[in-house]
Design an enzyme around this catalytic site. Structure first.
Site, PDB file in Angstrom:
ATOM      1  CB  ILE A  18      21.393  83.771  42.441  1.00  0.00           C
ATOM      2  CG1 ILE A  18      22.485  82.738  42.751  1.00  0.00           C
ATOM      3  CG2 ILE A  18      20.811  83.402  40.875  1.00  0.00           C
ATOM      4  CD1 ILE A  18      22.283  81.346  42.270  1.00  0.00           C
ATOM      5  CG  ASP A  21      14.870  87.616  51.151  1.00  0.00           C
ATOM      6  OD1 ASP A  21      15.516  87.317  50.224  1.00  0.00           O
ATOM      7  OD2 ASP A  21      15.102  87.139  52.361  1.00  0.00           O
ATOM      8  N   GLY A  39      19.241  86.173  53.252  1.00  0.00           N
ATOM      9  CA  GLY A  39      19.694  87.304  52.545  1.00  0.00           C
ATOM     10  C   GLY A  39      20.034  88.618  53.488  1.00  0.00           C
ATOM     11  CG  ASP A  83       8.744  82.505  56.124  1.00  0.00           C
ATOM     12  OD1 ASP A  83       8.727  81.589  55.515  1.00  0.00           O
ATOM     13  OD2 ASP A  83       9.719  82.474  57.163  1.00  0.00           O
ATOM     14  CG  PHE A 129      15.967  84.051  42.948  1.00  0.00           C
ATOM     15  CD1 PHE A 129      16.978  83.368  41.853  1.00  0.00           C
ATOM     16  CD2 PHE A 129      15.230  84.930  42.343  1.00  0.00           C
ATOM     17  CE1 PHE A 129      17.128  83.934  40.540  1.00  0.00           C
ATOM     18  CE2 PHE A 129      15.321  85.364  41.141  1.00  0.00           C
ATOM     19  CZ  PHE A 129      16.452  84.872  40.240  1.00  0.00           C
ATOM     20  CB  ALA A 185      15.303  77.698  47.539  1.00  0.00           C
ATOM     21  CE1 TYR A 203      19.186  73.229  46.719  1.00  0.00           C
ATOM     22  CE2 TYR A 203      21.366  72.079  45.583  1.00  0.00           C
ATOM     23  CZ  TYR A 203      20.203  73.164  45.899  1.00  0.00           C
ATOM     24  OH  TYR A 203      20.423  74.136  44.722  1.00  0.00           O
ATOM     25  CE  LYS A 208      16.312  74.831  45.144  1.00  0.00           C
ATOM     26  NZ  LYS A 208      15.625  75.994  44.592  1.00  0.00           N
ATOM     27  NE  ARG A 251      30.886  70.482  41.874  1.00  0.00           N
ATOM     28  CZ  ARG A 251      31.502  69.210  42.307  1.00  0.00           C
ATOM     29  NH1 ARG A 251      32.237  68.636  41.197  1.00  0.00           N
ATOM     30  NH2 ARG A 251      31.057  68.367  43.394  1.00  0.00           N
TER      31      ARG A 251
HETATM   32  N1  UDP Z   1      35.715  73.144  47.897  1.00  0.00           N
HETATM   33  C1  UDP Z   1      36.709  72.992  48.367  1.00  0.00           C
HETATM   34  N2  UDP Z   1      37.126  73.812  49.502  1.00  0.00           N
HETATM   35  C2  UDP Z   1      36.161  74.776  49.905  1.00  0.00           C
HETATM   36  C3  UDP Z   1      34.844  74.896  49.496  1.00  0.00           C
HETATM   37  C4  UDP Z   1      34.642  73.863  48.450  1.00  0.00           C
HETATM   38  O1  UDP Z   1      37.637  72.212  47.953  1.00  0.00           O
HETATM   39  O2  UDP Z   1      36.525  75.376  50.843  1.00  0.00           O
HETATM   40  C5  UDP Z   1      35.459  72.158  46.737  1.00  0.00           C
HETATM   41  C6  UDP Z   1      34.057  71.394  46.901  1.00  0.00           C
HETATM   42  O3  UDP Z   1      34.505  70.035  47.523  1.00  0.00           O
HETATM   43  C7  UDP Z   1      33.545  71.131  45.424  1.00  0.00           C
HETATM   44  C8  UDP Z   1      34.212  72.535  44.767  1.00  0.00           C
HETATM   45  O4  UDP Z   1      34.995  72.857  45.457  1.00  0.00           O
HETATM   46  O5  UDP Z   1      34.278  69.923  44.674  1.00  0.00           O
HETATM   47  C9  UDP Z   1      32.662  73.383  44.558  1.00  0.00           C
HETATM   48  O6  UDP Z   1      32.169  73.490  45.638  1.00  0.00           O
HETATM   49  P1  UDP Z   1      31.102  74.629  46.110  1.00  0.00           P
HETATM   50  O7  UDP Z   1      30.626  74.428  47.533  1.00  0.00           O
HETATM   51  O8  UDP Z   1      31.592  75.941  45.814  1.00  0.00           O
HETATM   52  O9  UDP Z   1      29.791  74.376  45.284  1.00  0.00           O
HETATM   53  P2  UDP Z   1      28.893  72.949  45.093  1.00  0.00           P
HETATM   54  O10 UDP Z   1      29.654  72.459  43.743  1.00  0.00           O
HETATM   55  O11 UDP Z   1      28.925  71.980  46.066  1.00  0.00           O
HETATM   56  O12 UDP Z   1      27.523  73.349  44.717  1.00  0.00           O
END
Ligand code: UDP
Length: 327
Positions: free
Chosen positions: A13, A32, A37, A52, A74, A76, A142, A146, A220
């Site tokens: 990002i 960074d 990265g 760092d 950013f 983290a 996590y 935050k 999502r």
């Molecule tokens: N997911 C999945 N297979 C993968 C990676 C992620 O099914 O190889 C699912 C994960 O369980 C979540 C969604 O995809 O429901 C988004 O996951 P991601 O890790 O991209 O982002 P998060 O929402 O965890 O920040």
């Protein structure tokens, strides 16, 4: 010309926000440690300070030399699963190291701050879409780290008169023309699906198909990285401190993302159904009404197709990410 100090500017990002800041005419100083990265992800127009945040002197020196007027933070760690086994890393890097940055700002008289926060600060919300009035009850270190930093910001705002904007990202995805998503250990959905299309993985795993969602997979809110970057530019100009959720108001299931990747790449993309991944809420959708109303945020890429197309274009050009040696 105003200089913006960007921590984590070599990450996914941070690199694209750096590029957009430069395109908008700002100077950028990237700070960074290159732990996550990549050197090649830093826009060549930016000035680079390798250091760092855990080292308070090095961050203050860089801030001083860069003569920055604002900071975008950013840098983290951002993996839920890892935070559940190594909470110390999350509190050290996301809270303690971040405090060094704030203290360096106070010492140098830098008064503007834009913070990368997360929808993970909300935990499992009672209703959808998630707006800023809802309670924050993180369910992993996590999200907690935050949220702690959001609270620290309020006090630094009050006491040291730092004006801050905290942006709580939903699922950042997609790429710009030049920069994209390349994590050393990839856990994110879209890059993992595209690895299958590139022939680097046999199949993509779906974590859970028994959720209470229409197709049983998690939902999502995917937001295009360029829209997210745009929100940062607006945040920089905001004249009062605020917290904003940064989603699109719409959701896409894991199965829908995979189907979209099949359409975009023309690859069959086999799947393997796996059990649920610990810590995954079934649905996370963000309301962005507040940032639209208050800062005039106007996202340009409203559908998953555009997001996947941009990611696919970048991954095709960089099949091994930023690692030139493999190309
Ligand atoms: N997911 C999945 N297979 C993968 C990676 C992620 O099914 O190889 C699912 C994960 O369980 C979540 C969604 O995809 O429901 C988004 O996951 P991601 O890790 O991209 O982002 P998060 O929402 O965890 O920040």
């Amino acid at each position: 010309m105003e200089t913006i100090f960007v921590t984590g500017g070599a990450g996914y990002i941070g690199s694209i926000c750096t590029e957009e800041l430069l395109n908008a005419g700002y100077c950028v100083a990237v700070f960074d440690n290159l732990s996550e990265g990549h050197r090649a992800a830093i826009d060549p127009r930016a000035r680079f300070f390798q250091g760092d945040l855990a080292d308070r002197d090095s961050v203050q020196r860089a801030l001083h030399v860069s003569q920055a007027s604002a900071v975008m933070h950013f840098a983290a760690n951002a993996l839920v699963g890892e935070s559940m086994v190594n909470p110390s890393k999350y509190f050290q890097n996301n809270v303690a190291a971040g405090l060094n940055l704030l203290d360096a700002m106070v010492a140098e008289g830098v008064k503007r701050f834009v913070f990368s926060s997360t929808c993970a600060t909300f935990g499992v919300p009672d209703r959808m879409p998630i707006d800023e009035t809802m309670p924050q009850r993180p369910i992993n270190p996590y999200g907690e780290s935050k949220l702690m930093f959001e609270q620290i910001l309020k006090w630094y705002g009050n006491i040291h008169e730092i004006t801050f904007v905290a942006l709580r990202y939903f699922n950042a995805a997609g790429a710009s023309k030049n920069f994209g998503e390349d994590h050393r250990i990839e856990t994110h959905l879209i890059p993992n699906v595209l690895k299958v299309a590139l022939g680097q993985k046999e199949a993509v795993e779906i974590y859970g198909t028994d959720y209470e969602t229409p197709d049983g997979s998690c939902i999502r809110d995917y937001i295009h990285i360029l829209d997210l970057a745009q929100a940062h530019l607006l945040a920089l100009k905001a004249n009062q401190s605020a917290f904003y959720n940064l989603g699109t108001g719409g959701g896409t299931s894991v199965k829908e993302v995979i189907e979209c990747c099949r359409r975009v790449t023309g690859h069959a993309i086999p799947v393997v159904e796996k059990p649920r991944r610990p810590g995954d809420p079934p649905r996370l959708i963000g309301s962005s009404d507040k940032i639209k109303n208050e800062l005039g945020w106007n996202p340009r890429f409203q559908n998953i197709e555009e997001i996947v197309k941009s990611a696919w274009a970048w991954h095709q050009k960089h099949p091994h990410g930023y690692d030139q040696r493999k190309e």
